[in-house]
Structure formats: C-alpha cells, structure tokens
Motif scaffolding. Structure first.
Motif, PDB file in Angstrom:
ATOM      1  N   ALA A  54       0.715  -1.555  -0.043  1.00  0.00           N
ATOM      2  CA  ALA A  54      -0.070   0.005  -0.058  1.00  0.00           C
ATOM      3  C   ALA A  54       0.850   1.346   0.032  1.00  0.00           C
ATOM      4  O   ALA A  54       0.571   2.372  -0.724  1.00  0.00           O
ATOM      5  CB  ALA A  54      -0.878   0.032   1.278  1.00  0.00           C
ATOM      6  N   PHE A  55       2.021   1.307   0.961  1.00  0.00           N
ATOM      7  CA  PHE A  55       2.816   2.507   1.015  1.00  0.00           C
ATOM      8  C   PHE A  55       3.678   2.518  -0.457  1.00  0.00           C
ATOM      9  O   PHE A  55       4.140   3.527  -0.741  1.00  0.00           O
ATOM     10  CB  PHE A  55       3.625   2.357   2.196  1.00  0.00           C
ATOM     11  CG  PHE A  55       2.940   2.353   3.626  1.00  0.00           C
ATOM     12  CD1 PHE A  55       1.654   3.182   3.380  1.00  0.00           C
ATOM     13  CD2 PHE A  55       3.254   1.839   4.672  1.00  0.00           C
ATOM     14  CE1 PHE A  55       0.897   3.211   4.527  1.00  0.00           C
ATOM     15  CE2 PHE A  55       2.331   2.054   5.551  1.00  0.00           C
ATOM     16  CZ  PHE A  55       1.304   2.676   5.682  1.00  0.00           C
ATOM     17  N   HIS A  56       4.069   1.424  -0.843  1.00  0.00           N
ATOM     18  CA  HIS A  56       5.194   1.218  -2.090  1.00  0.00           C
ATOM     19  C   HIS A  56       4.529   0.363  -3.176  1.00  0.00           C
ATOM     20  O   HIS A  56       5.018  -0.631  -3.330  1.00  0.00           O
ATOM     21  CB  HIS A  56       6.358   0.787  -1.395  1.00  0.00           C
ATOM     22  CG  HIS A  56       6.845   1.548  -0.131  1.00  0.00           C
ATOM     23  ND1 HIS A  56       7.732   2.710  -0.434  1.00  0.00           N
ATOM     24  CD2 HIS A  56       7.026   1.061   0.792  1.00  0.00           C
ATOM     25  CE1 HIS A  56       8.089   2.935   0.646  1.00  0.00           C
ATOM     26  NE2 HIS A  56       7.610   2.052   1.680  1.00  0.00           N
ATOM     27  N   PRO A  57       3.524   1.097  -4.002  1.00  0.00           N
ATOM     28  CA  PRO A  57       3.001   0.207  -5.142  1.00  0.00           C
ATOM     29  C   PRO A  57       3.821  -0.172  -6.432  1.00  0.00           C
ATOM     30  O   PRO A  57       3.791  -1.106  -6.894  1.00  0.00           O
ATOM     31  CB  PRO A  57       1.882   1.306  -5.841  1.00  0.00           C
ATOM     32  CG  PRO A  57       1.634   2.354  -4.522  1.00  0.00           C
ATOM     33  CD  PRO A  57       2.983   2.508  -3.908  1.00  0.00           C
ATOM     34  N   SER A  58       5.211   0.835  -6.152  1.00  0.00           N
ATOM     35  CA  SER A  58       6.036   0.158  -7.282  1.00  0.00           C
ATOM     36  C   SER A  58       6.671  -1.111  -7.050  1.00  0.00           C
ATOM     37  O   SER A  58       7.319  -1.689  -7.941  1.00  0.00           O
ATOM     38  CB  SER A  58       7.256   1.269  -7.346  1.00  0.00           C
ATOM     39  OG  SER A  58       8.013   1.565  -6.211  1.00  0.00           O
ATOM     40  N   GLY A  59       6.586  -1.710  -5.720  1.00  0.00           N
ATOM     41  CA  GLY A  59       7.097  -2.917  -5.257  1.00  0.00           C
ATOM     42  C   GLY A  59       8.410  -2.662  -4.726  1.00  0.00           C
ATOM     43  O   GLY A  59       9.284  -3.808  -4.415  1.00  0.00           O
ATOM     44  N   SER A  60       8.930  -1.570  -4.463  1.00  0.00           N
ATOM     45  CA  SER A  60      10.446  -1.239  -3.994  1.00  0.00           C
ATOM     46  C   SER A  60      10.418  -1.656  -2.672  1.00  0.00           C
ATOM     47  O   SER A  60       9.675  -1.822  -1.970  1.00  0.00           O
ATOM     48  CB  SER A  60      10.788   0.070  -4.017  1.00  0.00           C
ATOM     49  OG  SER A  60       9.846   1.037  -3.215  1.00  0.00           O
ATOM     50  N   LYS A  61      11.310  -2.325  -2.172  1.00  0.00           N
ATOM     51  CA  LYS A  61      11.915  -3.062  -0.976  1.00  0.00           C
ATOM     52  C   LYS A  61      13.132  -2.692  -0.421  1.00  0.00           C
ATOM     53  O   LYS A  61      14.184  -2.869  -1.125  1.00  0.00           O
ATOM     54  CB  LYS A  61      11.295  -4.567  -1.029  1.00  0.00           C
ATOM     55  CG  LYS A  61      11.472  -5.250   0.272  1.00  0.00           C
ATOM     56  CD  LYS A  61      10.991  -6.823  -0.075  1.00  0.00           C
ATOM     57  CE  LYS A  61      10.804  -7.452   0.983  1.00  0.00           C
ATOM     58  NZ  LYS A  61      11.907  -7.542   2.281  1.00  0.00           N
ATOM     59  N   GLY A  62      13.450  -2.492   0.972  1.00  0.00           N
ATOM     60  CA  GLY A  62      14.606  -2.385   1.370  1.00  0.00           C
ATOM     61  C   GLY A  62      14.629  -2.495   2.987  1.00  0.00           C
ATOM     62  O   GLY A  62      13.469  -2.183   3.354  1.00  0.00           O
ATOM     63  N   ASP A  63      15.593  -2.540   3.625  1.00  0.00           N
ATOM     64  CA  ASP A  63      15.706  -2.745   5.152  1.00  0.00           C
ATOM     65  C   ASP A  63      15.060  -1.703   5.576  1.00  0.00           C
ATOM     66  O   ASP A  63      14.059  -1.478   6.455  1.00  0.00           O
ATOM     67  CB  ASP A  63      16.982  -2.988   5.532  1.00  0.00           C
ATOM     68  CG  ASP A  63      17.376  -4.442   5.376  1.00  0.00           C
ATOM     69  OD1 ASP A  63      16.632  -5.259   4.962  1.00  0.00           O
ATOM     70  OD2 ASP A  63      18.458  -4.642   5.320  1.00  0.00           O
ATOM     71  N   PRO A  64      15.567  -0.188   5.326  1.00  0.00           N
ATOM     72  CA  PRO A  64      14.903   1.135   5.882  1.00  0.00           C
ATOM     73  C   PRO A  64      13.387   1.138   5.598  1.00  0.00           C
ATOM     74  O   PRO A  64      12.774   1.381   6.628  1.00  0.00           O
ATOM     75  CB  PRO A  64      15.491   2.150   5.305  1.00  0.00           C
ATOM     76  CG  PRO A  64      17.063   1.452   4.824  1.00  0.00           C
ATOM     77  CD  PRO A  64      16.632   0.044   4.479  1.00  0.00           C
ATOM     78  N   SER A  65      12.812   0.830   4.526  1.00  0.00           N
ATOM     79  CA  SER A  65      11.326   1.160   4.372  1.00  0.00           C
ATOM     80  C   SER A  65      10.763   0.027   4.843  1.00  0.00           C
ATOM     81  O   SER A  65       9.733   0.335   5.451  1.00  0.00           O
ATOM     82  CB  SER A  65      11.340   1.117   2.680  1.00  0.00           C
ATOM     83  OG  SER A  65      11.593  -0.198   2.359  1.00  0.00           O
ATOM     84  N   ASP A  66      11.277  -1.118   4.778  1.00  0.00           N
ATOM     85  CA  ASP A  66      10.392  -2.419   5.832  1.00  0.00           C
ATOM     86  C   ASP A  66      10.309  -1.874   7.081  1.00  0.00           C
ATOM     87  O   ASP A  66       9.384  -2.230   7.798  1.00  0.00           O
ATOM     88  CB  ASP A  66      11.098  -3.632   5.190  1.00  0.00           C
ATOM     89  CG  ASP A  66      11.088  -4.114   4.062  1.00  0.00           C
ATOM     90  OD1 ASP A  66      10.284  -3.591   3.321  1.00  0.00           O
ATOM     91  OD2 ASP A  66      11.597  -5.142   3.661  1.00  0.00           O
ATOM     92  N   THR A  67      11.306  -1.378   7.640  1.00  0.00           N
ATOM     93  CA  THR A  67      11.327  -1.169   9.176  1.00  0.00           C
ATOM     94  C   THR A  67      10.248  -0.088   9.432  1.00  0.00           C
ATOM     95  O   THR A  67       9.535   0.341  10.142  1.00  0.00           O
ATOM     96  CB  THR A  67      12.602  -0.829   9.560  1.00  0.00           C
ATOM     97  OG1 THR A  67      13.520  -1.687   9.244  1.00  0.00           O
ATOM     98  CG2 THR A  67      12.814  -0.807  11.240  1.00  0.00           C
TER      99      THR A  67
END
Length: 373
Positions: free
Chosen positions: A106-119
C-alpha cells in the motif's frame, strides 16, 4: 502454537517510553525508534548476536530508565525473539508477514523494498495500528517445554516419511520385491535385511536355514509368513542386471536406512521425554481424559490451548487462529466459502487428528458414523 495474546480494544496499555521496529535478518537487523512524545525517528543496525542484542537492550534500558518499550517485528518465534524476551522492559508485538506485506504494498505500489522502508512500515503499524496487534506473552516453562518436544517430534516424523519415500523410490529402481514382501520399509527388519543382503542376487545366495534364522532373530514368528517370503526370494527375478545401477542404488539405500534408523531412535527418545513432561505438567488432568486423546494427541492438545485462559476470548477466536474455521468471502452478489490457508499447520493438524480419533472413541461417535453411512 503461538504464544500471542488477543489484544482487546479495552486492554489498558502502559505508559510507553518509546516505540521500536526491527526488520530482522540472518546477519544484521535494521531498527527504527521513536521516543514517546517525539516525532524524530532514530535508526541503526544491530548484529545478530546475543552480545550485540544484549548491549543494545541494556542501552535502551538505561536511556529510558527501565520504562516499558513497545517493540514490533515480523517474528513470533525465532532466535531474535528469544534474545529479546530476556529483557522485561521490552514488550514484543509480532506482526504477521502478510499484514506487513500488504502495508508495504500500500505504501510502495512500485514494489520497491529495502531494510529502511520495511522497518518504517513496521513502525507505522506499531504507532497507528497497535490495537490490531497481539502482545507476545510466553506460556509457562512446562508448557513451552512440551510444545518444543511435540513440535520436534513432528519434524522428525516428517523427515522419516521423507526418507521412507526416497528409500521406496530407490528400491523400485533395483529391488522392488522388498516392497511386496514387507509392509513397512522403515521397519528394523527391512533395515537389517538390506544391510546384510543389499541386493536380490546376494539375498538369493543365502540358504533357507540362514533366512529362517534371520527372520526368527528379527522376531518374525509366523512360519507361514516366513515360508511365503522364502518362496518369494527363490522365485524372484532381478529388476536389472546393470552393475552401475545396482551399486549406486544399493549404496543410496544403505544411506537411507541409516538415516531412518537414527530418526526412529530419536522419535522413540522424544516419545519418552514427551511422556515425562506431560505427566509432570500441572494441567494433565484436563487433557488426559478426553476421548481419543492418547499418548500422542493429549500433549498436543494441552500445548494447543496453553495454560493462559485469557489468550482467546471465544472459541471462535481459537477456531479462526488454528485454521479449522472456514473463511467467508463476498463481493457484490457473490459469496463463497474456502479453506483457511494462513494458519499454524501443525495446530490445525492436531485438531483434525483429534476429531478423527474422538469420533470412534466417544459415546456419540459410533451413532454418528452409522447415521452418516
């Protein structure tokens, strides 16, 4: 069984000193922290070692003077959870991976992923949707010991089944008669026979008296069954004469047999430890008298419900969590019911197996079966 507790909306919360989210990993954990009353986010990395976690938790304890800290992570069990549970000031809120994944999408519709964003997603869930989370509250030591034992036993049984399937596939390649002569390829009898005579050709070289003596030593007492097996050995035809196949498959079979023997011994030892832990448990009387709950199922049922009577507010809560309650889905004028997939599989299996055993053991069960037939 999870040790999570339902979190009723009315449950009073302590005065939190800070809110922390940790995105756990095998080597390093990424964390974010917001002190109570502050908008500033702090962040950092944490080595996945007991020493690093202890230092980090001690620093938080000193900084916030031992006041409670709400901490969320995508784990309800695991090495990091066990490390953190040692510190009473840390109150853990496990987040289901599907919940975190949905929020991330929901927050990242682009599918981007990483430790800072996941946290950051985990921290948002903790700050804004804490009423949807359940605090982690470990059960008693006796119950957790029993839980570990029954779950490890299931792990060993599953592994034994896996090795049995591999041995069966191996025997089909070069010695399929074994599958006809013996009902259980994982039995000590089959293991001893293949260890002494790895192939049909070697088995057929043995005299009838030698074979009979072998079967007697393996506690085979039926003379008719022994004679049937001896006759089968004499009449059998090798599945292949290819020496490469025979050598490779026979060596693989010996390996599977050794693994199965080890697993069988380990399961027997676990059964003994489970029996001791169950007898010593203060709540044995509640589960030992249920129809169909024998030596294997009664400890599993005790573990499934736990000793905290406030864990589940209603029976339906338990049904939903364990996966035995179906899922209703509706859209527009369509409505359908489907199987519940997101649940603890071992817990659901416990209830399914108990249902099957209780039908034939309870007073009303046989009548129900007659009605169904």
């Amino acid at each position: 069984m999870s040790n999570e507790l339902p979190a009723p909306a009315a449950m009073a919360e302590p005065e939190w000193a800070a809110f922390v989210a940790i995105d756990w990993a095998d080597q390093k954990h990424y964390w974010k922290l917001v002190a109570a009353g502050s908008q500033k986010q702090e962040q950092g990395e944490l080595d996945n070692t007991p020493e690093a976690v202890a230092v980090w938790a001690a620093d938080l304890n000193v900084r916030f003077r031992g006041r409670p800290i709400a901490l969320c992570l995508e784990q309800s069990r695991g090495s990091l959870v066990y490390m953190l549970l040692k510190f009473p000031q840390l109150v853990l809120f496990p987040v289901h991976p599907k919940m975190a994944a949905s929020m991330r999408e929901a927050f990242h519709p682009s599918g981007s992923k990483g430790d800072p964003s996941d946290t950051a997603v985990l921290l948002t869930i903790l700050l804004c949707h804490r009423d949807q989370l359940r605090r982690l509250k470990p059960d008693t030591a006796e119950t957790r010991l029993l839980q570990g034992l029954v779950e490890k036993r299931r792990l060993m049984v599953n592994e034994k089944t896996r090795q049995s399937n591999r041995l069966t596939a191996c025997l089909k390649m070069y010695f399929p008669q074994i599958l006809k002569w013996f009902d259980d390829v994982t039995s000590p009898l089959v293991g001893a026979l293949l260890k002494q005579w790895p192939s049909l050709v070697e088995l057929q070289r043995a005299h009838d008296g030698t074979l009979r003596r072998f079967f007697h030593e393996q506690n085979c007492r039926s003379e008719d069954r022994i004679q049937e097996r001896v006759d089968g050995i004499r009449q059998a035809v090798p599945a292949t004469t290819d020496r490469a196949v025979l050598s490779a498959e026979a060596m693989a079979a010996r390996g599977f047999i050794a693994l199965i023997a080890t697993l069988r011994a380990n399961i027997a030892e676990l059964d003994e430890q489970i029996a001791k832990a169950f007898v010593a448990h203060p709540e044995i009387a509640l589960w030992n008298c249920l129809p169909g709950a024998g030596a294997a199922l009664a400890p599993r049922l005790l573990v499934a419900f736990g000793t905290d009577r406030d864990r589940y507010a209603t029976a339906h809560e338990m049904e939903c969590y364990s996966g035995i309650a179906p899922v209703r889905a509706a859209s527009g004028q369509s409505e359908w019911i489907h199987f519940r997939w997101a649940c603890p599989k071992f817990l659901r299996q416990t209830f399914h197996e108990f249902a099957g055993h209780s039908i034939v053991k309870s007073k009303w069960g046989p009548r129900l079966l007659r009605f169904a037939n």
